[in-house]
Motif scaffolding. Structure first.
Motif, mmCIF file in Angstrom:
data_model
loop_
_atom_site.group_PDB
_atom_site.id
_atom_site.type_symbol
_atom_site.label_atom_id
_atom_site.label_comp_id
_atom_site.label_asym_id
_atom_site.label_seq_id
_atom_site.Cartn_x
_atom_site.Cartn_y
_atom_site.Cartn_z
ATOM 1 N N PRO A 1 0.802 -1.235 0.000
ATOM 2 C CA PRO A 1 0.000 0.000 0.000
ATOM 3 C C PRO A 1 0.831 1.280 0.000
ATOM 4 O O PRO A 1 0.490 2.236 -0.705
ATOM 5 C CB PRO A 1 -0.824 -0.132 1.286
ATOM 6 N N ASP A 2 1.938 1.308 0.757
ATOM 7 C CA ASP A 2 2.692 2.573 0.819
ATOM 8 C C ASP A 2 3.461 2.873 -0.467
ATOM 9 O O ASP A 2 4.081 3.924 -0.584
ATOM 10 C CB ASP A 2 3.607 2.617 2.054
ATOM 11 N N GLN A 3 3.408 1.949 -1.419
ATOM 12 C CA GLN A 3 4.015 2.229 -2.726
ATOM 13 C C GLN A 3 2.992 2.821 -3.702
ATOM 14 O O GLN A 3 3.311 3.061 -4.869
ATOM 15 C CB GLN A 3 4.583 0.926 -3.322
ATOM 16 N N LEU A 4 1.773 3.034 -3.215
ATOM 17 C CA LEU A 4 0.707 3.530 -4.083
ATOM 18 C C LEU A 4 0.297 4.949 -3.690
ATOM 19 O O LEU A 4 0.443 5.350 -2.532
ATOM 20 C CB LEU A 4 -0.539 2.639 -3.962
ATOM 21 N N SER A 5 -0.252 5.666 -4.660
ATOM 22 C CA SER A 5 -0.813 6.993 -4.361
ATOM 23 C C SER A 5 -2.109 6.816 -3.572
ATOM 24 O O SER A 5 -2.677 5.718 -3.524
ATOM 25 C CB SER A 5 -1.120 7.735 -5.659
ATOM 26 N N GLY A 6 -2.590 7.913 -2.986
ATOM 27 C CA GLY A 6 -3.857 7.863 -2.250
ATOM 28 C C GLY A 6 -5.012 7.373 -3.117
ATOM 29 O O GLY A 6 -5.839 6.577 -2.686
ATOM 30 N N GLY A 7 -5.034 7.866 -4.338
ATOM 31 C CA GLY A 7 -6.114 7.458 -5.251
ATOM 32 C C GLY A 7 -6.042 5.982 -5.579
ATOM 33 O O GLY A 7 -7.057 5.288 -5.637
ATOM 34 N N GLN A 8 -4.802 5.505 -5.765
ATOM 35 C CA GLN A 8 -4.635 4.071 -6.049
ATOM 36 C C GLN A 8 -5.036 3.230 -4.838
ATOM 37 O O GLN A 8 -5.695 2.197 -4.972
ATOM 38 C CB GLN A 8 -3.187 3.785 -6.451
ATOM 39 N N GLN A 9 -4.651 3.698 -3.644
ATOM 40 C CA GLN A 9 -5.036 2.957 -2.436
ATOM 41 C C GLN A 9 -6.557 2.907 -2.284
ATOM 42 O O GLN A 9 -7.114 1.882 -1.908
ATOM 43 C CB GLN A 9 -4.403 3.597 -1.195
ATOM 44 N N GLN A 10 -7.197 4.014 -2.601
ATOM 45 C CA GLN A 10 -8.658 4.014 -2.494
ATOM 46 C C GLN A 10 -9.265 3.053 -3.516
ATOM 47 O O GLN A 10 -10.246 2.382 -3.221
ATOM 48 C CB GLN A 10 -9.196 5.437 -2.670
ATOM 49 N N ARG A 11 -8.657 2.986 -4.689
ATOM 50 C CA ARG A 11 -9.179 2.040 -5.693
ATOM 51 C C ARG A 11 -8.967 0.599 -5.241
ATOM 52 O O ARG A 11 -9.804 -0.275 -5.497
ATOM 53 C CB ARG A 11 -8.521 2.294 -7.050
ATOM 54 N N VAL A 12 -7.871 0.344 -4.545
ATOM 55 C CA VAL A 12 -7.657 -1.003 -3.976
ATOM 56 C C VAL A 12 -8.733 -1.298 -2.923
ATOM 57 O O VAL A 12 -9.280 -2.402 -2.859
ATOM 58 C CB VAL A 12 -6.255 -1.134 -3.352
ATOM 59 N N ALA A 13 -9.046 -0.282 -2.115
ATOM 60 C CA ALA A 13 -10.088 -0.480 -1.092
ATOM 61 C C ALA A 13 -11.432 -0.810 -1.746
ATOM 62 O O ALA A 13 -12.189 -1.644 -1.248
ATOM 63 C CB ALA A 13 -10.207 0.771 -0.219
ATOM 64 N N ILE A 14 -11.694 -0.175 -2.862
ATOM 65 C CA ILE A 14 -12.934 -0.482 -3.597
ATOM 66 C C ILE A 14 -12.875 -1.910 -4.134
ATOM 67 O O ILE A 14 -13.831 -2.682 -3.998
ATOM 68 C CB ILE A 14 -13.158 0.546 -4.732
ATOM 69 N N ALA A 15 -11.725 -2.281 -4.697
ATOM 70 C CA ALA A 15 -11.558 -3.647 -5.213
ATOM 71 C C ALA A 15 -11.728 -4.677 -4.100
ATOM 72 O O ALA A 15 -12.353 -5.727 -4.283
ATOM 73 C CB ALA A 15 -10.180 -3.791 -5.873
ATOM 74 N N ARG A 16 -11.185 -4.355 -2.942
ATOM 75 C CA ARG A 16 -11.293 -5.264 -1.794
ATOM 76 C C ARG A 16 -12.763 -5.512 -1.444
ATOM 77 O O ARG A 16 -13.167 -6.634 -1.152
ATOM 78 C CB ARG A 16 -10.560 -4.636 -0.603
ATOM 79 N N SER A 17 -13.552 -4.471 -1.520
ATOM 80 C CA SER A 17 -14.987 -4.620 -1.270
ATOM 81 C C SER A 17 -15.666 -5.444 -2.358
ATOM 82 O O SER A 17 -16.499 -6.298 -2.084
ATOM 83 C CB SER A 17 -15.624 -3.235 -1.213
#
Ligand SMILES: Nc1ncnc2c1ncn2[C@@H]1O[C@H](COP(=O)(O)OP(=O)(O)OP(=O)(O)O)[C@@H](O)[C@H]1O
Ligand SMILES: [Mg+2]
Length: 243
Positions: free
Chosen positions: A136-152
């Motif tokens: 996660p810390d290798q990603l931008s905030g927007g990318q992290q949020q998109r991962v959170a969406i994918a996780r859901s």
């Protein structure tokens, strides 16, 4: 039968009534935007839908099942209803892929191979296929949020709830997250989203709800609601674009 039915819901915190008889009906594939001033009850309403908050009276049903207190039913509800917040809360010590595979493995008991296939698929849906092994810390905030969406999405929810998922992001990153939401909406996901992005609500949401003092003050097709607000409160809200 609506996918989400909310019937005369009242919710108080102590002596303070925060939802004062809210009713709405969301059909499959509908996209509802919730707008309104700070403290009007938007987040509380979302949290009641997936059982994070208990209602005092009224009724909420998701996919025909009443949202109640039974822990087993609540677990089932949480697989049917995904929720994403402003803060993405990915596990920093797990890769993107591992973050996404976690809940399906633990809650749905799917095999590792199946969880991986699903994770790859949902990462593709948010445009981050190449980030499976990143942390996660290798990603931008927007990318992290998109991962959170994918996780859901990996839980295969019937309904997705989004609570100000772009509020912590710079405009450029906001745009990429909104694009993901728009794609989900176009692909038929049933969604309720709290947002300050009025342009997005107007363009993408089928229906917009204006909440005021714990009530649905105005509701209508987004284009109409923004184009011809009826109440002085909504007129004022749109004019000042209160954050
Ligand atoms: N857990 C809680 N305990 C006590 N009061 C709460 C709790 N959660 C929310 N409230 C109160 O309920 C009211 C509605 O809060 P809510 O978070 O739903 O508003 P909101 O419309 O999402 O606002 P914002 O735009 O600031 O996120 C507020 O007055 C808030 O202080
Ligand atoms: Mg809120």
């Amino acid at each position: 039968m609506p996918e989400v039915l909310i019937d005369n819901v009242h919710k108080s915190f102590g002596a303070v009534e925060v939802l004062k008889g809210v009713s709405l009906s969301v059909n499959r594939g509908d996209v509802f935007a919730l707008i309104g001033r700070s403290g009007s009850g938007k987040s509380t309403l979302l949290r009641c839908i997936n059982g994070l908050e208990k209602i005092n009276s009224g009724r909420i049903e998701v996919a025909g099942h009443a949202v109640g207190r039974d822990p087993k039913e609540l677990r089932k509800l949480r697989t049917d209803v995904g929720i994403v917040f402003q803060s993405y809360n990915l596990f920093p010590h797990l890769t993107v892929g591992e973050n996404i595979m976690l809940a399906p493995r633990i809650v749905k008991l799917v095999s590792k191979a199946e969880a991986k296939t699903t994770a790859e698929e949902v990462l593709g849906m948010v445009g981050l296929s190449e980030k499976f092994d990143a942390y996660p810390d290798q990603l931008s905030g927007g990318q992290q949020q998109r991962v959170a969406i994918a996780r859901s999405l990996a839980m295969r929810p019937k309904v997705m709830l989004f609570d100000e998922v772009t509020s912590a992001l710079d405009p450029e990153l906001t745009e990429e997250v909104l694009n993901v939401l728009e794609t989900l909406a176009r692909n038929g996901m049933t969604m309720l989203l709290v947002t300050h992005e009025m342009g997005f609500a107007r363009r993408v949401a089928t229906t917009t709800i204006f909440m005021h003092h714990g009530k649905i003050w105005e509701e209508g097709p987004s284009v109409e609601l923004f184009g011809r607000p009826k109440t002085p409160e909504l007129q004022q809200f749109i004019k000042s674009d209160v954050k």
